[in-house]
Write a protein that holds these residues in place. Structure first.
Motif, PDB file in Angstrom:
ATOM      1  N   ALA A  66       0.912  -1.134   0.026  1.00  9.34           N
ATOM      2  CA  ALA A  66      -0.014  -0.122  -0.008  1.00  9.34           C
ATOM      3  C   ALA A  66       0.634   1.143  -0.015  1.00  9.34           C
ATOM      4  N   ARG A  67       0.650   2.267  -0.931  1.00 13.21           N
ATOM      5  CA  ARG A  67       1.059   3.576  -0.900  1.00 13.21           C
ATOM      6  C   ARG A  67       0.365   4.373   0.201  1.00 13.21           C
ATOM      7  N   SER A  68      -1.032   3.927   0.126  1.00 11.38           N
ATOM      8  CA  SER A  68      -1.784   4.613   1.399  1.00 11.38           C
ATOM      9  C   SER A  68      -3.025   3.830   1.489  1.00 11.38           C
ATOM     10  N   VAL A  69      -3.735   3.835   2.854  1.00 11.43           N
ATOM     11  CA  VAL A  69      -4.959   3.428   3.009  1.00 11.43           C
ATOM     12  C   VAL A  69      -5.912   4.332   3.235  1.00 11.43           C
ATOM     13  N   ILE A  70      -7.008   4.276   2.420  1.00 12.52           N
ATOM     14  CA  ILE A  70      -8.122   4.969   2.332  1.00 12.52           C
ATOM     15  C   ILE A  70      -9.407   4.400   3.020  1.00 12.52           C
ATOM     16  N   SER A  71      -9.680   5.198   4.114  1.00 10.02           N
ATOM     17  CA  SER A  71     -11.006   4.879   4.688  1.00 10.02           C
ATOM     18  C   SER A  71     -12.181   5.702   4.197  1.00 10.02           C
ATOM     19  N   ALA A  72     -13.310   5.291   5.023  1.00  5.13           N
ATOM     20  CA  ALA A  72     -14.579   6.253   4.549  1.00  5.13           C
ATOM     21  C   ALA A  72     -14.303   7.832   4.621  1.00  5.13           C
ATOM     22  N   LYS A  73     -13.172   8.157   5.538  1.00  3.71           N
ATOM     23  CA  LYS A  73     -13.223   9.623   6.242  1.00  3.71           C
ATOM     24  C   LYS A  73     -12.179  10.269   5.668  1.00  3.71           C
ATOM     25  N   ARG A  74     -10.925   9.347   5.392  1.00  4.30           N
ATOM     26  CA  ARG A  74      -9.462  10.041   4.904  1.00  4.30           C
ATOM     27  C   ARG A  74      -8.746   9.024   4.516  1.00  4.30           C
ATOM     28  N   ARG A  75      -7.374   9.632   4.057  1.00  7.52           N
ATOM     29  CA  ARG A  75      -6.190   8.642   3.586  1.00  7.52           C
ATOM     30  C   ARG A  75      -5.123   8.739   4.609  1.00  7.52           C
ATOM     31  N   ASP A  97      -2.900   2.227  -3.753  1.00  8.40           N
ATOM     32  CA  ASP A  97      -3.654   2.339  -2.529  1.00  8.40           C
ATOM     33  C   ASP A  97      -4.456   1.240  -2.214  1.00  8.40           C
ATOM     34  N   ILE A  98      -4.850   1.064  -0.957  1.00  5.39           N
ATOM     35  CA  ILE A  98      -5.608  -0.136  -0.286  1.00  5.39           C
ATOM     36  C   ILE A  98      -6.961   0.653   0.556  1.00  5.39           C
ATOM     37  N   ALA A  99      -8.231   0.242  -0.145  1.00  6.87           N
ATOM     38  CA  ALA A  99      -9.126   0.515   0.625  1.00  6.87           C
ATOM     39  C   ALA A  99      -9.500  -0.250   2.001  1.00  6.87           C
ATOM     40  N   THR A 117     -14.563   5.161  -6.947  1.00  2.28           N
ATOM     41  CA  THR A 117     -14.653   6.315  -5.792  1.00  2.28           C
ATOM     42  C   THR A 117     -13.489   6.590  -5.178  1.00  2.28           C
ATOM     43  N   THR A 118     -12.540   5.465  -4.917  1.00  4.70           N
ATOM     44  CA  THR A 118     -11.372   5.621  -4.131  1.00  4.70           C
ATOM     45  C   THR A 118     -10.201   5.722  -4.839  1.00  4.70           C
ATOM     46  N   GLY A 119     -10.033   4.696  -6.013  1.00  7.65           N
ATOM     47  CA  GLY A 119      -8.779   4.895  -6.737  1.00  7.65           C
ATOM     48  C   GLY A 119      -7.923   3.645  -6.287  1.00  7.65           C
ATOM     49  N   ALA A 120      -8.561   2.802  -5.118  1.00  6.32           N
ATOM     50  CA  ALA A 120      -7.878   1.888  -4.716  1.00  6.32           C
ATOM     51  C   ALA A 120      -7.755   0.675  -5.680  1.00  6.32           C
ATOM     52  N   ILE A 121      -6.680  -0.384  -5.476  1.00 10.47           N
ATOM     53  CA  ILE A 121      -6.697  -1.386  -6.223  1.00 10.47           C
ATOM     54  C   ILE A 121      -7.229  -2.460  -5.628  1.00 10.47           C
ATOM     55  N   ALA A 122      -7.131  -2.325  -4.326  1.00 10.93           N
ATOM     56  CA  ALA A 122      -7.461  -3.708  -3.312  1.00 10.93           C
ATOM     57  C   ALA A 122      -8.217  -3.270  -2.211  1.00 10.93           C
ATOM     58  N   ALA A 123      -8.885  -4.043  -1.404  1.00 10.32           N
ATOM     59  CA  ALA A 123      -9.516  -3.897  -0.131  1.00 10.32           C
ATOM     60  C   ALA A 123      -9.452  -4.919   1.049  1.00 10.32           C
ATOM     61  N   CYS A 144       0.839  -4.973   3.675  1.00 11.37           N
ATOM     62  CA  CYS A 144       1.359  -5.680   2.532  1.00 11.37           C
ATOM     63  C   CYS A 144       0.414  -6.963   2.609  1.00 11.37           C
ATOM     64  N   ARG A 145      -0.335  -6.982   1.538  1.00 10.05           N
ATOM     65  CA  ARG A 145      -1.353  -7.914   1.244  1.00 10.05           C
ATOM     66  C   ARG A 145      -1.096  -8.689  -0.228  1.00 10.05           C
TER      67      ARG A 145
END
Length: 219
Positions: A66-75, A97-99, A117-123, A144-145
């Motif tokens: 993950a470059r970043s983790v995106i939650s419902a409220k923030r990155r 990015d991971i959601a 909606t997030t641009g994330a590639i995995a969740a 790392c996932r």
């Protein structure tokens, strides 16, 4: 000491090793376990295990860092140097990015929508808890996932029915779900094949990451 967080029991077994303490808990109760562990002190936190793919070219067994983790409220940005160390150890991994999600994204439409909606590639369901708590304590963290279910795979009810809060599997609940809806069997077998592939990849990659999840090298 590095704390490694997983959501499933088999992930925890793979994560175990020198220089780490492993916490295995589903996201709804993870904070209750992780907060006191962080209070005891650690050098960094890792979110480790499997994730659902949100883009079509991520196959089961593909590593994502993950470059970043995106939650419902923030990155939440991951630790750059540590993430780069992991990328060097796992050069085939995708970096993106991971959601963080509160519950599994079970169907193809939902996975593609989350990507848009997030641009994330995995969740996954634990990374946002790790990111939030590590950020609050100004601790470095990485994620790392390995992809376990690809974007085009919709998960049958039986695949989720057996998930306990501690990450173990309730086989009885899976069988009950199958008895209620036997048409799930082909989908469940496909999920099992994907999971076996992901587990092998996770095990191989964990061996390459080595002691302390590469933290000492990155420091």
């Amino acid at each position: 000491m590095i704390i490694v967080v997983t959501g499933l029991a088999f992930e925890a077994r793979i994560a175990a090793g020198a220089g780490v303490t492993v916490i295995c808990q589903q996201n709804a109760t993870l904070a209750d376990i992780l907060v006191p562990a962080l209070a005891e002190g650690c050098e960094g936190v890792v979110s480790f295990g499997t994730a659902g793919g949100l883009v079509d070219d991520l196959r089961p067994g593909t590593w994502v860092i993950a470059r970043s983790v995106i939650s419902a409220k923030r990155r939440f940005e991951t630790d750059t140097r540590w993430s780069q160390t992991l990328r060097a150890l796992l050069p085939e991994a995708r970096y993106g990015d991971i959601a963080g999600v509160p519950e599994p994204v079970v169907d193809t439409a939902g996975k593609h929508a989350l990507n848009r909606t997030t641009g994330a590639i995995a969740a996954d369901m634990e990374s946002q808890v790790v990111a939030r708590l590590a950020n609050a304590r100004e601790l470095p963290f990485v994620c790392c996932r390995v992809v376990i279910d690809p974007a085009e795979r919709s998960l049958p009810e039986a695949a989720l029915a057996g998930m306990r809060a501690d990450g173990s599997t309730d086989i009885g609940a899976v069988l009950k779900s199958l008895l209620r809806h036997p048409g799930q069997l082909p989908g469940l077998l496909a999920v099992a094949r994907d999971a076996a592939h992901a587990k092998k990849s996770l095990t191989r990659g964990r061996g390459r990451i080595g002691a302390g999840f590469g933290f000492a090298t990155a420091a």
